[in-house]
Design a protein around this motif. Structure first.
Motif, mmCIF file in Angstrom:
data_model
loop_
_atom_site.group_PDB
_atom_site.id
_atom_site.type_symbol
_atom_site.label_atom_id
_atom_site.label_comp_id
_atom_site.label_asym_id
_atom_site.label_seq_id
_atom_site.Cartn_x
_atom_site.Cartn_y
_atom_site.Cartn_z
ATOM 1 N N SER A 50 0.690 -1.339 -0.108
ATOM 2 C CA SER A 50 -0.217 -0.075 -0.457
ATOM 3 C C SER A 50 0.810 1.300 0.250
ATOM 4 C CB SER A 50 -0.732 0.503 1.153
ATOM 5 O OG SER A 50 -2.078 -0.660 1.194
ATOM 6 N N PHE A 51 2.378 1.367 0.774
ATOM 7 C CA PHE A 51 2.729 2.312 0.320
ATOM 8 C C PHE A 51 3.996 1.905 -0.333
ATOM 9 C CE2 PHE A 51 6.029 5.208 1.943
ATOM 10 C CZ PHE A 51 5.266 6.613 2.255
ATOM 11 N N CYS A 52 3.618 2.635 -2.042
ATOM 12 C CA CYS A 52 4.356 2.561 -2.963
ATOM 13 C C CYS A 52 5.803 2.781 -2.947
ATOM 14 C CB CYS A 52 3.528 2.312 -4.075
ATOM 15 S SG CYS A 52 2.668 1.355 -4.666
ATOM 16 N N THR A 53 6.799 2.363 -3.803
ATOM 17 C CA THR A 53 8.001 3.235 -3.586
ATOM 18 C C THR A 53 8.374 3.496 -5.604
ATOM 19 O OG1 THR A 53 8.877 2.007 -1.650
ATOM 20 C CG2 THR A 53 10.629 3.078 -3.188
ATOM 21 N N LEU A 54 8.196 4.473 -5.629
ATOM 22 C CA LEU A 54 8.435 4.574 -7.606
ATOM 23 C C LEU A 54 10.056 4.698 -7.656
ATOM 24 C CD1 LEU A 54 5.186 6.645 -7.720
ATOM 25 C CD2 LEU A 54 5.580 3.692 -7.987
ATOM 26 N N LYS A 55 10.618 4.713 -8.508
ATOM 27 C CA LYS A 55 11.517 5.147 -9.097
ATOM 28 C C LYS A 55 11.979 6.535 -9.999
ATOM 29 C CE LYS A 55 15.790 3.758 -10.747
ATOM 30 N NZ LYS A 55 16.969 3.000 -11.528
ATOM 31 N N GLY A 140 -19.859 16.518 -24.431
ATOM 32 C CA GLY A 140 -20.208 17.330 -25.501
ATOM 33 C C GLY A 140 -19.625 18.756 -25.015
ATOM 34 N N THR A 141 -20.049 19.848 -24.959
ATOM 35 C CA THR A 141 -18.895 21.366 -24.243
ATOM 36 C C THR A 141 -18.540 21.352 -23.098
ATOM 37 O OG1 THR A 141 -20.792 22.381 -23.945
ATOM 38 C CG2 THR A 141 -19.950 22.189 -25.946
ATOM 39 N N SER A 142 -19.340 19.972 -21.789
ATOM 40 C CA SER A 142 -19.099 20.254 -20.670
ATOM 41 C C SER A 142 -17.323 18.613 -20.152
ATOM 42 C CB SER A 142 -20.158 20.061 -19.629
ATOM 43 O OG SER A 142 -20.674 18.703 -19.859
ATOM 44 N N THR A 143 -16.638 19.784 -19.196
ATOM 45 C CA THR A 143 -16.006 18.778 -18.995
ATOM 46 C C THR A 143 -16.368 18.415 -16.776
ATOM 47 O OG1 THR A 143 -14.431 19.761 -20.028
ATOM 48 C CG2 THR A 143 -13.470 18.306 -17.910
ATOM 49 N N ILE A 144 -16.499 17.379 -16.686
ATOM 50 C CA ILE A 144 -16.178 16.943 -15.096
ATOM 51 C C ILE A 144 -15.463 16.355 -15.252
ATOM 52 C CG2 ILE A 144 -18.761 16.746 -16.011
ATOM 53 C CD1 ILE A 144 -19.039 14.180 -15.649
ATOM 54 N N THR A 145 -14.919 16.083 -13.599
ATOM 55 C CA THR A 145 -14.329 15.315 -12.714
ATOM 56 C C THR A 145 -14.890 13.551 -12.864
ATOM 57 O OG1 THR A 145 -13.576 16.436 -12.141
ATOM 58 C CG2 THR A 145 -12.971 13.947 -10.939
ATOM 59 N N GLY A 146 -14.289 12.471 -13.552
ATOM 60 C CA GLY A 146 -14.136 11.165 -13.296
ATOM 61 C C GLY A 146 -14.315 10.324 -12.416
ATOM 62 N N TYR A 147 -12.906 10.083 -12.064
ATOM 63 C CA TYR A 147 -12.532 9.933 -10.952
ATOM 64 C C TYR A 147 -11.178 10.681 -10.343
ATOM 65 C CZ TYR A 147 -9.637 6.973 -13.783
ATOM 66 O OH TYR A 147 -8.958 6.821 -14.461
ATOM 67 N N CYS A 148 -10.996 10.376 -9.235
ATOM 68 C CA CYS A 148 -9.562 11.386 -8.868
ATOM 69 C C CYS A 148 -9.122 10.104 -7.034
ATOM 70 C CB CYS A 148 -9.411 12.860 -8.046
ATOM 71 S SG CYS A 148 -8.623 13.130 -7.934
ATOM 72 N N VAL A 149 -7.936 9.924 -7.468
ATOM 73 C CA VAL A 149 -7.499 9.069 -6.607
ATOM 74 C C VAL A 149 -6.192 9.573 -6.049
ATOM 75 C CG1 VAL A 149 -6.311 7.963 -7.715
ATOM 76 C CG2 VAL A 149 -6.869 6.618 -5.452
ATOM 77 N N GLU A 150 -5.529 9.400 -4.806
ATOM 78 C CA GLU A 150 -4.011 10.242 -4.242
ATOM 79 C C GLU A 150 -3.784 8.607 -3.049
ATOM 80 O OE1 GLU A 150 -5.210 13.229 -1.672
ATOM 81 O OE2 GLU A 150 -4.743 14.760 -3.244
ATOM 82 N N ILE A 151 -2.149 8.451 -3.684
ATOM 83 C CA ILE A 151 -2.363 7.028 -3.298
ATOM 84 C C ILE A 151 -0.797 7.702 -2.323
ATOM 85 C CG2 ILE A 151 -0.801 4.117 -3.105
ATOM 86 C CD1 ILE A 151 -2.932 4.855 -5.443
ATOM 87 N N ASN A 152 -0.548 7.032 -1.152
ATOM 88 C CA ASN A 152 1.103 7.912 -0.095
ATOM 89 C C ASN A 152 1.833 6.784 -1.014
ATOM 90 O OD1 ASN A 152 -0.012 9.236 0.951
ATOM 91 N ND2 ASN A 152 -1.024 7.694 2.715
ATOM 92 N N VAL A 153 2.924 7.550 -1.526
ATOM 93 C CA VAL A 153 4.053 6.638 -2.447
ATOM 94 C C VAL A 153 5.586 7.145 -1.253
ATOM 95 C CG1 VAL A 153 3.197 6.079 -4.123
ATOM 96 C CG2 VAL A 153 4.279 8.300 -3.905
ATOM 97 N N SER A 154 6.678 6.779 -1.982
ATOM 98 C CA SER A 154 7.648 6.995 -1.740
ATOM 99 C C SER A 154 8.692 7.456 -3.367
ATOM 100 C CB SER A 154 8.520 6.135 -0.802
ATOM 101 O OG SER A 154 9.971 7.086 -0.042
ATOM 102 N N ILE A 155 9.410 8.737 -3.310
ATOM 103 C CA ILE A 155 9.653 8.451 -4.424
ATOM 104 C C ILE A 155 12.162 8.353 -4.185
ATOM 105 C CG2 ILE A 155 10.810 9.709 -6.051
ATOM 106 C CD1 ILE A 155 7.969 9.220 -6.134
ATOM 107 N N TYR A 156 12.168 7.367 -5.017
ATOM 108 C CA TYR A 156 13.828 6.909 -4.806
ATOM 109 C C TYR A 156 14.186 6.995 -6.111
ATOM 110 C CZ TYR A 156 13.907 2.572 -6.680
ATOM 111 O OH TYR A 156 14.155 0.830 -7.727
ATOM 112 N N LYS A 157 15.914 7.789 -6.070
ATOM 113 C CA LYS A 157 16.946 8.329 -7.178
ATOM 114 C C LYS A 157 17.564 6.621 -7.860
ATOM 115 C CE LYS A 157 16.352 12.805 -7.719
ATOM 116 N NZ LYS A 157 16.317 13.440 -8.984
#
Length: 157
Positions: A50-55, A140-157
């Motif tokens: 659940s707490f992803c580590t992304l490079k 048509g001419t309108s734009t709506i939010t389809g979905y929005c999600v937030e996930i806790n991650v950690s970034i590494y080099k």
């Protein structure tokens, strides 16, 4: 003796769950809904916890399954951001199958699957972050939010 038996049962259950996740190659990700249609599930390649580590500099495949797509949708777009200490950083992203169900997407399509790619910018700092994935639907001419999600991650080099 009862305590030992209880702990042994817990150990067996934990080992079974770990083996199950390893067999299927992913684990259910914890996420926060930040608006739009509810999600059934989300999975990210190489992210078994659940707490992803992304490079930084790497590209990841994401599978998003909303509960439904509500409006008559002509098109959809995706935005992926990483948030670190309040700063919002746009990441390169694209939906790979946005018209698999036909465009426009039919009203209240149950369990559509959105496959997308995003690349973590090589300029990201190696710190904890929040990954925000949001989809917008155009009808048509309108734009709506389809979905929005937030996930806790950690970034590494």
């Amino acid at each position: 003796m009862y305590y030992y038996s209880f702990r042994s049962t817990q150990l067996v259950i934990v080992l079974f769950i770990m083996a199950d996740c390893a067999f299927f190659g992913y684990a259910s990700l914890d996420f926060t809904d930040c608006g739009g249609d509810p999600l059934k599930s989300i999975a990210i390649t190489d992210c078994a916890r659940s707490f992803c580590t992304l490079k930084a500099g790497s590209t990841y495949n994401v599978t998003v399954i909303p509960e439904f797509v509500n409006p008559q949708v002509d098109d959809s777009s995706i935005e992926v951001h990483l948030i670190q200490y309040g700063a919002l950083f746009n990441q390169s992203a694209s939906i790979m199958n946005k018209c698999d169900y036909g465009c426009p997407i039919t009203n209240k399509l149950s369990y559509p699957v959105f496959n997308l790619n995003f690349t973590v910018s090589s300029n990201m700092v190696g710190l904890p972050a929040t990954l925000r994935i949001s989809c917008k639907y155009t009808s048509g001419t309108s734009t709506i939010t389809g979905y929005c999600v937030e996930i806790n991650v950690s970034i590494y080099k």
